[in-house]
Motif scaffolding. Structure first.
Motif, mmCIF file in Angstrom:
data_model
loop_
_atom_site.group_PDB
_atom_site.id
_atom_site.type_symbol
_atom_site.label_atom_id
_atom_site.label_comp_id
_atom_site.label_asym_id
_atom_site.label_seq_id
_atom_site.Cartn_x
_atom_site.Cartn_y
_atom_site.Cartn_z
ATOM 1 N N ARG A 217 0.787 -0.698 0.120
ATOM 2 C CA ARG A 217 0.211 -0.297 0.119
ATOM 3 C C ARG A 217 0.505 1.801 0.308
ATOM 4 N NH1 ARG A 217 -5.532 -0.231 0.707
ATOM 5 N NH2 ARG A 217 -5.409 1.755 1.187
ATOM 6 N N GLY A 223 -3.063 -1.051 -3.753
ATOM 7 C CA GLY A 223 -3.828 -1.371 -2.956
ATOM 8 C C GLY A 223 -5.117 -1.852 -3.773
ATOM 9 N N THR A 224 -6.684 -1.247 -3.268
ATOM 10 C CA THR A 224 -7.878 -2.026 -4.172
ATOM 11 C C THR A 224 -8.784 -0.726 -4.651
ATOM 12 O OG1 THR A 224 -9.535 -1.375 -2.844
ATOM 13 C CG2 THR A 224 -8.194 -3.006 -1.952
ATOM 14 N N ASP A 227 -9.980 1.951 -3.484
ATOM 15 C CA ASP A 227 -8.487 3.505 -2.490
ATOM 16 C C ASP A 227 -8.176 4.324 -4.028
ATOM 17 O OD1 ASP A 227 -7.679 2.514 -0.652
ATOM 18 O OD2 ASP A 227 -6.860 0.345 -1.292
ATOM 19 N N GLY A 252 -3.678 2.275 -3.772
ATOM 20 C CA GLY A 252 -3.119 2.066 -2.098
ATOM 21 C C GLY A 252 -3.318 4.063 -1.248
ATOM 22 N N ASP A 253 -1.931 3.984 -0.029
ATOM 23 C CA ASP A 253 -2.007 4.947 0.316
ATOM 24 C C ASP A 253 -1.857 6.174 0.147
ATOM 25 O OD1 ASP A 253 -2.764 3.030 2.502
ATOM 26 O OD2 ASP A 253 -1.029 3.100 2.916
#
Length: 304
Positions: A217, A223-224, A227, A252-253
Motif C-alpha cells: 500500500r 491497493g484496491t 482506493d 493504496g496509500d
C-alpha cells in the motif's frame, strides 16, 4: 464531496476500476452512464448502482468509433438531460514483445485506448461547450505510459498519448471552463494479480478479507480499486476547478503528482554539433546522468 445534479459517463465501467469509478460517482450523487462491451456486466453494474440508491443507465458498446462515443453522450442527455463528467477508462490488453506483436495486437489496443479516448472526449467536449457551464474530463493513463513496460509496446504508447492529450486539451478547453486531467492508477486488478511479487499477498487479502500489507500500500502504492476512485470523484467535482493538465497517480496509500517531460540538461557548442562532437562530449555532458526507464520491479520485504 457532493455531485448531486451532475451527470457522468464512465467508459469500460462494467467491472474492475471502471465499475469502482461509476459506483463512487453515483455514491457522491451523480447520475451515471455505465458502459461495457459485455451486456451482462452492464446490467449488473447498473443494478448495483441502483441497489445502492444511485441513478444509472447502461450502454453496451465497444469504445473506439465515433458512433459509440456519440451514443454514450446521447444516452446521458436523453436520460439525465446533460453531461458534466467524462471518465475514459475503457481498455484492453494484447501484451507481446515487439518482434511477436502482430498488426492486430497493436491496432486493437490503440483503437480502444487512444482512439476511444479521443472520440469520447471530442463528443463530450462538443456537448459541454454547447451547455456553456464547464465540465470535467478525466482520462485514465498508466505507469506504463509514463515509463514504458516490457511487452507493452501498444499499451504504453496509447497511455503515453493519453497523457499528452490531457495536456493539450487542458489548453484547448480552458476558455470553456472544462478541465482535463489524467489519472495514473495502480490497483489490485485481474492484471496485477498475476505479478508474482504481488499474487500471494493479494490472494491472502482476498481469502481472509484483510487489508493488503503496508509494503504494497505504501512502498508500491498498490491497493484496491476502491482506493483509486476517490481521485476520480475529486476531479469530477467543483473542488477541482483549478486543477487541469495534470497527471496524478494514486494507489493504496499513495497520492502523487507526475512530472511532465522536460529538458533535463542542455549544452551549447559554437557552430552546432557534429556526430563526433556529440560522441566526445556525451559521457561527461548531457549524457552524464541518463534517465531510467521501465516500471521498477516490486520488492517485497524479506519474508513477505
Amino acid at each position: 464531496m457532493d455531485l448531486t445534479g451532475k451527470v457522468a459517463v464512465v467508459t469500460g465501467s462494467g467491472r474492475g476500476l471502471g465499475l469502482a469509478y461509476a459506483r463512487a460517482l453515483a455514491a457522491a450523487g451523480a447520475s451515471v452512464v455505465v458502459n461495457d462491451v459485455d451486456q451482462q456486466a452492464v446490467s449488473d453494474a447498473v443494478a448495483g448502482v441502483e441497489a445502492a440508491g444511485g441513478k444509472a443507465v447502461g450502454v453496451t458498446a465497444a469504445v473506439g468509433s465515433t458512433a459509440a462515443a456519440e451514443e454514450l453522450v446521447a444516452a446521458a442527455v436523453e436520460h439525465f438531460g446533460r453531461l458534466d463528467v467524462l471518465v475514459t477508462n475503457a481498455g484492453i490488453l494484447r501484451d507481446k514483445v515487439l518482434w511477436k506483436m502482430s498488426d492486430d495486437d497493436f491496432d486493437d489496443v490503440i483503437r480502444v485506448h487512444l482512439r476511444g479516448t479521443f472520440t469520447c472526449a471530442r463528443a463530450a467536449a462538443v456537448r459541454m461547450r454547447e451547455q456553456g457551464e464547464g465540465g470535467r474530463i478525466v482520462l485514465v493513463g498508466s505507469p506504463a505510459g509514463q515509463r514504458g513496460n516490457f511487452g507493452q509496446t501498444n499499451y504504453a504508447a496509447a497511455k503515453a498519448g493519453i497523457a499528452a492529450m490531457a495536456r493539450t486539451w487542458a489548453m484547448e478547453l480552458a476558455r470553456a471552463r472544462i478541465t482535463v486531467n489524467a489519472v495514473i492508477p495502480v490497483a489490485a486488478t485481474e492484471m496485477t494479480k498475476t505479478i508474482p511479487a504481488f499474487a500471494p499477498a493479494i490472494e491472502e487479502a482476498e481469502r481472509t478479507g484483510t487489508a493488503l500489507p503496508d509494503w504494497m500500500r505504501k512502498d508500491e502504492g498498490l491497493g484496491t480499486v476502491e482506493d483509486v476512485a476517490g481521485l476520480v470523484t475529486f476531479l469530477a467535482s467543483d473542488s477541482s476547478a483549478e486543477v487541469t493538465g495534470q497527471a496524478i497517480g494514486i494507489g493504496g496509500d499513495r497520492l502523487a503528482l507526475w512530472s511532465h517531460p522536460q529538458e533535463k540538461k542542455a549544452a551549447f557548442r559554437d557552430g552546432g554539433w557534429s556526430a563526433d562532437a556529440i560522441a566526445a562530449a556525451w559521457a561527461e555532458g548531457v549524457g552524464a546522468e541518463p534517465e531510467t526507464f521501465g516500471i521498477p520491479a516490486p520488492k517485497p520485504p524479506t519474508g513477505a
